[in-house]
Write a protein that holds these residues in place. Structure first.
Motif, mmCIF file in Angstrom:
data_model
loop_
_atom_site.group_PDB
_atom_site.id
_atom_site.type_symbol
_atom_site.label_atom_id
_atom_site.label_comp_id
_atom_site.label_asym_id
_atom_site.label_seq_id
_atom_site.Cartn_x
_atom_site.Cartn_y
_atom_site.Cartn_z
ATOM 1 N N PRO A 195 13.143 -9.427 -1.833
ATOM 2 C CA PRO A 195 13.344 -9.585 -0.393
ATOM 3 C C PRO A 195 14.256 -8.506 0.186
ATOM 4 N N ARG A 196 15.167 -7.993 -0.635
ATOM 5 C CA ARG A 196 16.102 -6.954 -0.194
ATOM 6 C C ARG A 196 16.251 -5.944 -1.329
ATOM 7 N N ILE A 197 16.457 -4.685 -0.982
ATOM 8 C CA ILE A 197 16.656 -3.643 -1.987
ATOM 9 C C ILE A 197 17.829 -2.753 -1.576
ATOM 10 N N SER A 198 18.263 -1.940 -2.516
ATOM 11 C CA SER A 198 19.230 -0.884 -2.260
ATOM 12 C C SER A 198 18.698 0.379 -2.910
ATOM 13 N N ALA A 199 19.322 1.515 -2.578
ATOM 14 C CA ALA A 199 18.848 2.787 -3.113
ATOM 15 C C ALA A 199 20.003 3.662 -3.571
ATOM 16 N N TYR A 200 19.744 4.399 -4.626
ATOM 17 C CA TYR A 200 20.625 5.446 -5.134
ATOM 18 C C TYR A 200 19.785 6.706 -5.108
ATOM 19 N N VAL A 201 20.220 7.716 -4.372
ATOM 20 C CA VAL A 201 19.447 8.947 -4.232
ATOM 21 C C VAL A 201 20.354 10.135 -4.548
ATOM 22 N N ASP A 202 20.062 10.803 -5.655
ATOM 23 C CA ASP A 202 20.811 11.989 -6.059
ATOM 24 C C ASP A 202 20.047 13.210 -5.544
ATOM 25 N N ILE A 203 20.633 13.893 -4.567
ATOM 26 C CA ILE A 203 19.995 15.091 -4.012
ATOM 27 C C ILE A 203 20.841 16.341 -4.305
ATOM 28 N N SER A 204 21.628 16.270 -5.371
ATOM 29 C CA SER A 204 22.520 17.384 -5.703
ATOM 30 C C SER A 204 21.748 18.639 -6.116
ATOM 31 N N GLU A 205 20.502 18.496 -6.572
ATOM 32 C CA GLU A 205 19.685 19.653 -6.951
ATOM 33 C C GLU A 205 18.472 19.824 -6.034
ATOM 34 N N TRP A 206 18.473 19.103 -4.932
ATOM 35 C CA TRP A 206 17.383 19.169 -3.957
ATOM 36 C C TRP A 206 17.481 20.477 -3.199
ATOM 37 N N LYS A 207 16.331 21.128 -3.004
ATOM 38 C CA LYS A 207 16.290 22.418 -2.303
ATOM 39 C C LYS A 207 15.601 22.314 -0.952
ATOM 40 N N GLY A 208 15.295 21.090 -0.509
ATOM 41 C CA GLY A 208 14.654 20.897 0.782
ATOM 42 C C GLY A 208 13.204 20.479 0.634
ATOM 43 N N PHE A 209 12.482 20.546 1.740
ATOM 44 C CA PHE A 209 11.064 20.175 1.783
ATOM 45 C C PHE A 209 10.216 21.426 1.969
ATOM 46 N N ASP A 210 8.970 21.364 1.483
ATOM 47 C CA ASP A 210 8.021 22.366 1.952
ATOM 48 C C ASP A 210 7.507 21.852 3.295
ATOM 49 N N GLY A 211 6.665 22.614 3.987
ATOM 50 C CA GLY A 211 6.218 22.226 5.329
ATOM 51 C C GLY A 211 5.533 20.880 5.376
ATOM 52 N N THR A 212 4.633 20.611 4.437
ATOM 53 C CA THR A 212 3.921 19.332 4.450
ATOM 54 C C THR A 212 4.838 18.187 4.033
#
Length: 146
Positions: free
Chosen positions: A54-71
């Protein structure tokens, strides 16, 4: 820190990983440039988790994320807008990054979203971030700690 459950790659380059965590918590680590397929997959993970909980939480590690491509950016905007219908079912979102702008954005977004409670953590605080995401959240004034 959570162990890797699955790694998703494009041309042998890892894009994101699903990390181990308790069922109501979605734990993801983004690596490199995120594509439309990555966005579709991660929102599908969210919807599947919401179907079981019924409810969730999130852990998101974006320390190595370089962004999005256009799509990927366009798909994230589309999926994010559609997610507004179930955003109230997300209790907490821990974001891991050392980028100052991520901490600023997280603080800003957390101040106007009705849910989830959003908090940024530095890379050195990964363990604390996952612990925080896994803790029960009580809405202010509700007395409900579930």
């Amino acid at each position: 820190m959570a162990s890797v459950v699955a790694t998703f790659c494009w041309n042998d380059d890892p894009m994101y990983e699903v990390l181990a965590g308790p069922d109501p918590v979605i734990a993801l680590r983004f690596i490199g440039v995120v594509t439309k397929a990555d966005v579709d997959d991660t929102f599908a993970i969210c919807r599947a988790r919401l179907a079981r909980n019924p409810r969730i939480s999130a852990y998101v590690d974006i320390s190595e994320w370089k962004g999005f491509d256009g799509t990927g950016l366009l798909e994230d905007l589309k999926e994010g807008f559609q997610a507004l219908q179930w955003i109230g079912r997300i209790d907490r979102k821990a974001v891991v990054s050392d980028a100052p702008w991520i901490h600023t954005w997280t603080s800003f977004a957390g101040s106007f979203l009705p849910a989830p409670q959003v908090k940024a953590f530095k890379v050195a605080e990964k363990a604390q971030a996952l612990t925080w995401a896994c803790e029960p959240y009580a809405k202010p004034g509700s007395g409900d700690h579930s």
